[in-house]
Structures are given as structure tokens and as C-alpha cells.
Design a protein around this motif. Structure first.
Motif, PDB file in Angstrom:
ATOM      1  N   LEU A 158       0.092  15.552   1.950  1.00  0.00           N
ATOM      2  CA  LEU A 158      -0.850  15.304   2.796  1.00  0.00           C
ATOM      3  C   LEU A 158      -2.615  14.731   2.799  1.00  0.00           C
ATOM      4  O   LEU A 158      -2.494  15.802   1.765  1.00  0.00           O
ATOM      5  CB  LEU A 158      -0.551  16.704   3.588  1.00  0.00           C
ATOM      6  N   VAL A 159      -2.219  13.942   3.770  1.00  0.00           N
ATOM      7  CA  VAL A 159      -3.925  13.345   3.778  1.00  0.00           C
ATOM      8  C   VAL A 159      -4.154  13.147   5.011  1.00  0.00           C
ATOM      9  O   VAL A 159      -3.299  13.365   6.217  1.00  0.00           O
ATOM     10  CB  VAL A 159      -3.563  11.621   3.235  1.00  0.00           C
ATOM     11  N   ASP A 160      -5.218  12.638   4.887  1.00  0.00           N
ATOM     12  CA  ASP A 160      -6.239  12.106   6.971  1.00  0.00           C
ATOM     13  C   ASP A 160      -5.560  11.053   6.700  1.00  0.00           C
ATOM     14  O   ASP A 160      -4.999  10.107   5.656  1.00  0.00           O
ATOM     15  CB  ASP A 160      -7.684  12.300   6.226  1.00  0.00           C
ATOM     16  N   ASN A 161      -6.312  11.302   8.313  1.00  0.00           N
ATOM     17  CA  ASN A 161      -5.343   9.462   8.846  1.00  0.00           C
ATOM     18  C   ASN A 161      -6.545   8.582   8.715  1.00  0.00           C
ATOM     19  O   ASN A 161      -7.393   7.959  10.041  1.00  0.00           O
ATOM     20  CB  ASN A 161      -4.746  10.206  10.464  1.00  0.00           C
ATOM     21  N   SER A 162      -6.458   8.021   7.686  1.00  0.00           N
ATOM     22  CA  SER A 162      -6.967   6.920   7.147  1.00  0.00           C
ATOM     23  C   SER A 162      -6.961   6.132   6.143  1.00  0.00           C
ATOM     24  O   SER A 162      -6.002   6.809   5.361  1.00  0.00           O
ATOM     25  CB  SER A 162      -8.541   7.544   6.769  1.00  0.00           C
ATOM     26  N   PRO A 163      -6.975   4.773   5.623  1.00  0.00           N
ATOM     27  CA  PRO A 163      -6.106   3.903   4.900  1.00  0.00           C
ATOM     28  C   PRO A 163      -7.012   4.406   3.678  1.00  0.00           C
ATOM     29  O   PRO A 163      -6.244   4.761   2.644  1.00  0.00           O
ATOM     30  CB  PRO A 163      -7.088   2.746   5.405  1.00  0.00           C
ATOM     31  N   GLU A 164      -8.761   5.053   3.712  1.00  0.00           N
ATOM     32  CA  GLU A 164      -8.757   5.583   2.167  1.00  0.00           C
ATOM     33  C   GLU A 164      -7.906   6.090   1.876  1.00  0.00           C
ATOM     34  O   GLU A 164      -7.489   6.556   0.514  1.00  0.00           O
ATOM     35  CB  GLU A 164     -10.225   5.706   2.108  1.00  0.00           C
ATOM     36  N   ALA A 165      -7.862   7.458   2.814  1.00  0.00           N
ATOM     37  CA  ALA A 165      -6.438   8.838   1.972  1.00  0.00           C
ATOM     38  C   ALA A 165      -5.099   8.325   1.838  1.00  0.00           C
ATOM     39  O   ALA A 165      -4.699   8.768   0.564  1.00  0.00           O
ATOM     40  CB  ALA A 165      -7.149   9.530   3.152  1.00  0.00           C
ATOM     41  N   MET A 166      -4.947   8.057   2.766  1.00  0.00           N
ATOM     42  CA  MET A 166      -3.274   7.218   2.955  1.00  0.00           C
ATOM     43  C   MET A 166      -3.567   6.291   1.066  1.00  0.00           C
ATOM     44  O   MET A 166      -2.802   6.312   0.191  1.00  0.00           O
ATOM     45  CB  MET A 166      -2.646   6.779   3.666  1.00  0.00           C
ATOM     46  N   ALA A 167      -4.064   5.461   0.759  1.00  0.00           N
ATOM     47  CA  ALA A 167      -4.286   4.595  -0.728  1.00  0.00           C
ATOM     48  C   ALA A 167      -4.436   5.823  -1.559  1.00  0.00           C
ATOM     49  O   ALA A 167      -4.021   5.013  -2.214  1.00  0.00           O
ATOM     50  CB  ALA A 167      -5.383   3.658  -0.080  1.00  0.00           C
ATOM     51  N   GLN A 168      -5.557   6.344  -2.162  1.00  0.00           N
ATOM     52  CA  GLN A 168      -5.267   7.698  -2.687  1.00  0.00           C
ATOM     53  C   GLN A 168      -4.256   8.055  -3.160  1.00  0.00           C
ATOM     54  O   GLN A 168      -3.970   8.069  -4.310  1.00  0.00           O
ATOM     55  CB  GLN A 168      -6.752   8.379  -2.211  1.00  0.00           C
ATOM     56  N   ALA A 169      -3.467   8.087  -1.685  1.00  0.00           N
ATOM     57  CA  ALA A 169      -2.256   9.428  -2.524  1.00  0.00           C
ATOM     58  C   ALA A 169      -1.412   8.476  -2.910  1.00  0.00           C
ATOM     59  O   ALA A 169      -0.485   8.236  -3.825  1.00  0.00           O
ATOM     60  CB  ALA A 169      -2.109  10.227  -1.480  1.00  0.00           C
ATOM     61  N   LEU A 170      -1.051   7.401  -2.308  1.00  0.00           N
ATOM     62  CA  LEU A 170      -0.061   6.514  -3.359  1.00  0.00           C
ATOM     63  C   LEU A 170      -0.661   6.428  -4.378  1.00  0.00           C
ATOM     64  O   LEU A 170       0.220   5.884  -5.095  1.00  0.00           O
ATOM     65  CB  LEU A 170      -0.381   4.880  -1.717  1.00  0.00           C
ATOM     66  N   GLU A 171      -1.821   5.924  -4.444  1.00  0.00           N
ATOM     67  CA  GLU A 171      -2.268   5.099  -5.502  1.00  0.00           C
ATOM     68  C   GLU A 171      -1.181   6.174  -6.448  1.00  0.00           C
ATOM     69  O   GLU A 171      -1.505   5.535  -8.398  1.00  0.00           O
ATOM     70  CB  GLU A 171      -3.628   4.834  -6.260  1.00  0.00           C
ATOM     71  N   THR A 172      -1.800   7.302  -6.990  1.00  0.00           N
ATOM     72  CA  THR A 172      -2.096   8.728  -7.164  1.00  0.00           C
ATOM     73  C   THR A 172      -0.274   8.285  -7.652  1.00  0.00           C
ATOM     74  O   THR A 172       0.537   8.807  -8.870  1.00  0.00           O
ATOM     75  CB  THR A 172      -2.591  10.159  -6.790  1.00  0.00           C
ATOM     76  N   LEU A 173       0.348   8.202  -7.121  1.00  0.00           N
ATOM     77  CA  LEU A 173       2.392   8.240  -7.325  1.00  0.00           C
ATOM     78  C   LEU A 173       2.296   7.168  -7.664  1.00  0.00           C
ATOM     79  O   LEU A 173       3.547   6.402  -8.604  1.00  0.00           O
ATOM     80  CB  LEU A 173       2.535   8.150  -5.602  1.00  0.00           C
ATOM     81  N   MET A 174       2.215   6.152  -7.031  1.00  0.00           N
ATOM     82  CA  MET A 174       2.406   4.185  -7.805  1.00  0.00           C
ATOM     83  C   MET A 174       1.907   4.842  -8.766  1.00  0.00           C
ATOM     84  O   MET A 174       2.538   3.467  -9.916  1.00  0.00           O
ATOM     85  CB  MET A 174       1.912   3.112  -6.789  1.00  0.00           C
ATOM     86  N   ALA A 175       1.088   4.557 -10.063  1.00  0.00           N
ATOM     87  CA  ALA A 175       0.398   5.017 -11.096  1.00  0.00           C
ATOM     88  C   ALA A 175       1.384   5.845 -11.651  1.00  0.00           C
ATOM     89  O   ALA A 175       1.208   5.642 -13.274  1.00  0.00           O
ATOM     90  CB  ALA A 175      -1.280   5.339 -10.961  1.00  0.00           C
ATOM     91  N   ASP A 176       1.918   6.811 -11.478  1.00  0.00           N
ATOM     92  CA  ASP A 176       2.642   7.863 -12.582  1.00  0.00           C
ATOM     93  C   ASP A 176       4.172   8.175 -12.355  1.00  0.00           C
ATOM     94  O   ASP A 176       4.439   8.797 -11.121  1.00  0.00           O
ATOM     95  CB  ASP A 176       1.625   9.740 -12.263  1.00  0.00           C
ATOM     96  N   ARG A 177       5.016   7.749 -12.822  1.00  0.00           N
ATOM     97  CA  ARG A 177       5.852   7.436 -12.704  1.00  0.00           C
ATOM     98  C   ARG A 177       6.865   9.332 -12.900  1.00  0.00           C
ATOM     99  O   ARG A 177       7.935   9.663 -12.301  1.00  0.00           O
ATOM    100  CB  ARG A 177       7.082   6.291 -14.202  1.00  0.00           C
TER     101      ARG A 177
END
Length: 401
Positions: A340-359
Motif C-alpha cells: 500500500l503506497v501514497d498517491n504519488s508516482p514516486e511511491a508507486m515506483a518504489q513498490a513496483l521496483e521492489t516487486l519487479m526486482a525480486d521474483r
């Protein structure tokens, strides 16, 4: 048991919306359990539901007669429309009430005609306006259960006085999540409240997140609009695209209007046209979307239940959504089944990056989400609905109503 589903919202025919999906799913489930279900709707055109519907379920448009003639105009006379728009400027509830009362006068006799033919044991109204037309304008004799598809605090903020009065005379009200009980009880202190979530189909397969792939997909379902808020997802992805060249975004849903045009223009400007796709609609969401996906993103600002998120989790996908979005913040367990993230591209990007980088994290969170969403498994939800409808009908029959 004879059940009528009263769907008198503005659109029904070929409408790929959440309320329409729930309407069809409920009708199918109760029919499969041996009940006789009829859908009554109102629209200026005749047709059929967008979602699959059991052929044993009749659909009747109350605005048409038995010969297929359009006999009740859905558009209000000009003087009433002018009055409504005048009040909309400074008294929105009054404007809403004018609309509900005027339309109810037209719809009521037609609805009553169908109820007299069908003689249902119980009626499910898919909205508060639908309940108003059934209870007050058609003077239904069968008990009525009113569905609330949005968060009660949002839904009740716009309720017209005539609608509130009608709902208060129903046999009960159904809400989707426990968080809505307090607000519902505040508005309807004497009304039985039933918490029944949306039914989620748990597929017999699970998204294959462990396999190495040529392309990985972040999927997002919903009409491209301000509330669904896809812009924050796309902006987040724009900052990650160069570091993750094997990842794409697929947005599924209606793509038209100013918001959609602006979003796709941004995609083009960022040179992401071969990485971010607007796929349109599909009747087979499970196979076309979730089976091929790796992450389910839900950047919505408001949701009533968010069936698309629940279905994505049921398919075994880790999820990312806004912590400020009701329903989404109840379905996603932050750090366990997604983020769950704040409504900002930066917060969304941080969560996505964590998942995208870790199968392995995607696999673990996806499996946890699939287990967590089993509380909304279809059989459990339809059991709850069937029990509610049977008990409501029996209670009214015993009381001689």
C-alpha cells in the motif's frame, strides 16, 4: 424461490461495469441453485447484459411494452430537467430528489406490472434509486434487500431524501466490507445490515510467477478515468522503464474520453508506446489478463470492493494499491500480499521496483494473496446470499406480509 433483481441504474445493456457483473453473477448462482431469477432493468434500448448470463434468466426492460415498443421515455420533460439543473448548482441533494421523484412516477406502474406477473418472494435492488422505485413507486409487496456497491460513507453523502426514506423501509441492506457497518448504522439505525463481499472465482490454476520469461507484465483493470487514476501508475513506470526493459504495462478497460486521450498522449511523449498498452475490454479476464500477468496494480482513488483486485489476488498475483483507497486498503495486507503506497508516482515506483526486482518476493506475496482472498470464494458468498434471501422471504411469509 422467485427472485427479482431490480437493476434500474442508468446503464445495463452491454455495460461492462462492476454492478452489472455482480448482477449477472448473482442471477447465475441463484439459478444454478434451483431458484427462479428475473432481471428487471430500464434503458432506452433493449438488449442483453455484457457478462455471461444463464439462458434461464429473463431480462425485461420496464420502458418497453410486450410488443417491443418504447413506451416510457427515460428522458425527463424539459421543465423538470431545468428545475433539476437549477438546484444542482447549490443543492445537489434537492436536485437528486427531483430526479428520483419524477422518474419514479414514470417507472412505478411499469415495475408494478412486472412484479404482479412474477409475484417474487424477494427482491434485490442493485442501488438506492432502484430501491426507491420498487418500494415507493411500485409499492412492492415482496421484501426488498438493497445493495450498496460503493463505500457507505461515499454512497450516503449523495443520497436523496426520497431514496433514504425508501431504503429505510426495506427488509435489509447489504454492504461489502465490515468497515462500512458504522456509517450504515448511523444512517439506518433500525435496518438489518448484512456484510457480504463480492464473490471471487478462485481459478484452478495459479499465475506462473516463478518462471523466467521474455516479457513480464504489470496489469491494471478499469475504465481509464480520473478515479481509476492510471496516470500515477504510468508515470511511475516511466521512471523505471529503462532499468527494467523486459517489463510492460497492460491497461484493460474502456479507453475513451479526455482522461484516456491525455494518458495515451503522455505514453507517446515518453516513447513508451511499445511498453504501455491500452488493451480495451475482454470477457475472459482470467485467461486474457491474470494468467499472463506478474503484478496487479490498482491505483484507484475510491473503490467499493474492487473485484478486479480480488480476482487478481485469487490468481496468485502480488498487488500494489493506494493506502488511502477504501476497500483496496482492506484487501491488500501491506508487506504480506503486496504494498500500500501514497498517491504519488514516486511511491508507486518504489513498490513496483521492489516487486519487479525480486521474483521470489512476487511468488511469496502472490501465494499469500491467493490464500487471503479465499474468504470471498464464490461458494461462500453465494451461500450467504442464498441464506439471506431465503430467511428474508420466509420471515415475510410468516408475518403474513
Amino acid at each position: 424461490m422467485k427472485i427479482v433483481i431490480a437493476h434500474f441504474n442508468s446503464c445495463y445493456v452491454r455495460m461492462p461495469g462492476g454492478v452489472e457483473k455482480v448482477t449477472c453473477n448473482l442471477a447465475n448462482a441463484m439459478t444454478a441453485r434451483g431458484h427462479q431469477v428475473t432481471i428487471l432493468y430500464r434503458e432506452s434500448k433493449e438488449g442483453h447484459a455484457y457478462f455471461p448470463l444463464d439462458p434461464r434468466v429473463p431480462e425485461h426492460n420496464i420502458l418497453y411494452d410486450d410488443d417491443g415498443n418504447y413506451v416510457i421515455q427515460d428522458k425527463l420533460p424539459k421543465p423538470i430537467r431545468v428545475k433539476r439543473e437549477f438546484f444542482r448548482l447549490f443543492a445537489p441533494k434537492k436536485a437528486h430528489d427531483i430526479n428520483a421523484i419524477a422518474k419514479g412516477r414514470s417507472y412505478g406502474p411499469a415495475i408494478r406490472k412486472w412484479l404482479d406477473r412474477i409475484r417474487p418472494d424477494v427482491i434485490v435492488a442493485t442501488s438506492m434509486p432502484s430501491a426507491k422505485y420498487v418500494v415507493e413507486d411500485a409499492a412492492a409487496e415482496a421484501p426488498v434487500i438493497t445493495m450498496i456497491h460503493s463505500q457507505p460513507v461515499v454512497q450516503f453523502a449523495e443520497i436523496a431524501p426520497s431514496e433514504k426514506r425508501a431504503v429505510s423501509h426495506c427488509a435489509g441492506i447489504q454492504i461489502l466490507l465490515p468497515s462500512g457497518v458504522a456509517e450504515t448504522r448511523k444512517q439506518f439505525p433500525d435496518l438489518p445490515i448484512h456484510v457480504i463481499g463480492n464473490a471471487v472465482a478462485i481459478p484452478d490454476w495459479q499465475a506462473d510467477l516463478a518462471r523466467e520469461k521474455e516479457r513480464y507484465r504489470i496489469v491494471c483493470l478499469g475504465t481509464l478515468n480520473q478515479n481509476k487514476n492510471q496516470r500515477v501508475l504510468v508515470e511511475a513506470f516511466a521512471g523505471l522503464a529503462d532499468r527494467f526493459p523486459e517489463w510492460d504495462i497492460e491497461m484493460w478497460g474502456i479507453c475513451r474520453g479526455a482522461y484516456a486521450d491525455g494518458l495515451m498522449a503522455y505514453v507517446k511523449k515518453q516513447r513508451l508506446g511499445n511498453r504501455v498498452f491500452a488493451r480495451g475490454l475482454t470477457p475472459n479476464v482470467a485467461d486474457d489478463v491474470y494468467k499472463r500477468a506478474d503484478i496487479c496494480a490498482v491505483p484507484s482513488r475510491q473503490e467499493g470492493f474492487c473485484l478486479s483486485l480480488a480476482e487478481g489476488m485469487a490468481a496468485g498475483l502480488p498487488a500494489v494499491g493506494l493506502r488511502s483507497c477504501s476497500a483496496v486498503n482492506e484487501l491488500i495486507q501491506d508487506g504480506e500480499t503486496g504494498f500500500l503506497v501514497d498517491n504519488s508516482p514516486e511511491a508507486m515506483a518504489q513498490a513496483l521496483e521492489t516487486l519487479m526486482a525480486d521474483r521470489s518476493l512476487r511468488v511469496r506475496m502472490g501465494a499469500a494473496g491467493r490464500e487471503a482472498i479465499r474468504v470471498y470464494a464464490a461458494d461462500r458468498i453465494w451461500d450467504a446470499w442464498e441464506q439471506l434471501l431465503e430467511e428474508t422471504a420466509a420471515k415475510y411469509k410468516e408475518a403474513g406480509k
